[in-house]
Design a protein around this motif. Sequence first.
Motif, PDB file in Angstrom:
ATOM      1  N   LEU A  37      52.741  33.211  55.743  1.00 32.31           N
ATOM      2  CA  LEU A  37      51.781  33.504  54.680  1.00 32.31           C
ATOM      3  C   LEU A  37      51.045  34.814  54.888  1.00 32.31           C
ATOM      4  CD1 LEU A  37      50.288  29.915  54.275  1.00 32.31           C
ATOM      5  CD2 LEU A  37      51.842  31.079  52.705  1.00 32.31           C
TER       6      LEU A  37
ATOM      7  N   ARG B 289      52.111  34.828  50.206  1.00 36.36           N
ATOM      8  CA  ARG B 289      50.801  34.205  50.032  1.00 36.36           C
ATOM      9  C   ARG B 289      50.475  33.983  48.560  1.00 36.36           C
ATOM     10  NH1 ARG B 289      48.444  37.417  53.015  1.00 36.36           N
ATOM     11  NH2 ARG B 289      47.733  38.960  51.495  1.00 36.36           N
TER      12      ARG B 289
ATOM     13  N   ALA C 187      46.580  30.455  52.156  1.00 37.88           N
ATOM     14  CA  ALA C 187      47.335  30.215  50.915  1.00 37.88           C
ATOM     15  C   ALA C 187      46.357  30.054  49.761  1.00 37.88           C
ATOM     16  CB  ALA C 187      48.223  28.978  51.053  1.00 37.88           C
TER      17      ALA C 187
END
Length: 537
Positions: free
Chosen positions: A311, A317, A342
């Motif tokens: 991420l 992300r 996230a």
Amino acid sequence: MGLFDKIRSSPRRSRRSAGTPATEPPTPPHSTGRDVTRKLPRAVLARIFDFICPHAFDHSYETSEDSMTDGCMLCDMRDLAHCSQVCRRWYPEAHLLLYTNVRIDTVHYCELEVILAAKRKRRSFFDRNGDLDAPQVRLELFMRSVRESRDLGKLVLSLRMPYMTREANKSTIARTISVLPLLRYVDLPTGLFSDEASCMTLKQELMASCPDLRRMSYRHGAEGSFARLHEASRWTNLEKLELSGLHIDARILRNGLAAFVRLKDLTLEDLPWLDDSAFEANSTLPPFPALELLTIRETPQLTANGLVSFLSATSNREALQDLSLASTGVLPSTLHRILAAAPQLRNLSITQEVSRSFPNEQIPPLKSQSLRLLHYEITSEVETHGLPPAANSYYTYLISCLMSRCLPSVRDIYVRDAQFPDTLLLAPPPRLFGGGESGPRMVGGLSQPLNVYSKGLDELEWNFTPYEPDCALGHHGARTRPVSFHEAQLNRSWGGEARKSVLVGNGFGGFLAVPEDDDRPQSSGGYKRASRQDLWR
């Protein structure tokens, strides 16, 4: 003589009844009016046909067993076929829907199946029609239709069939998909995903005739096929990929995933070798694709560090919306790191069996402004020799996060603790971050409506409990008595009825639920219980 008189009188009655004119109900007059459907746009007609045959609009990539709709799919398709024969105005739209998402079912899911089954089985001495395989005949008829008319084959986007049909008719499926150039999804036999010899002809036909396929699986035995993906551009529009039981390394995994530039949904299952290095950035390997849905199961070496590295890329992300973890090395106490990395995550699921209690150090709460669905299914051993189960401390941490208003957008929560709804509603305010008595107390409370689905280890059905947010402060700063519509839809063993309660203080900083007084008897003499399951009366 009485017998002869009865015989003589029978023809007379029949003659009298024959001479009497029969009274039939009058036929209603045939009314002709304007056909308003002639002025409807094509999109509106297609929408109307959607209600007639719902599965014709199923553009998902799920199997026949997972994409069943309510009602009888075969009857719905028959009704749609009848609509195509009404007039020329209806024919193009109905004809297009008939061959877009084709579904072959085993039986009629209605009372018509009893009648048709009796007609298929001819009751003769030889019993020639007793072993008729209805779905196989339907598949052969569909194959003949698309092979005789190539224009029909260009309309088909998906083909679904029962499990036994696709396992026993590999050659028929190969001949069918050979004339379906725009096919996006088809139910395939299990052996094709493992490169079994009996399915190689079907797989070769699939690679040659269906370049627009959107879903594929690679399982144990197909390591060679997956390793050769980067050598030839095949199925570049693939959106959903499942990898299960493959014995490969991180380099082959990254090279294989790079071949699917439009991949959105990835499932990694039963990969004990998979660790954090497969998700970390590496200049010698292709980047990990940006996914909208990521499912990871049975990967004990993967931890939160690997997912945080995944991420760290901006594209990953911003794209990830659904994350599912089951039996991985990601501990529930490290979920806060994933949620912080996230920002677009909407659905989070974690299924884990723990053997230790929640850590005593101060763990930051779960914070997310976008999360709406949370599956927090933590279990532990039942036999604890008189001690509370280790999973209880994890649910205490979850309650702290909810009551501290760190998850304001969450609307649905699934837990594997039958006492969680009562604990969330009635228990005294727990300490934050697992700090015990020395930890800070939570402030605030539930600020959003919340639906809790709970299930114990020995239960089969989910128990539903809706919650309303706490009452706001009054004009003079005094908090009114909170009222909760605690309507727990209980399972069948409880009679399936809901209970309503109001909350009063329990003397320990929490609240106690008592039944409402509306429409309740004041004494036992004025009312009798209707059943033994009515526990409130």
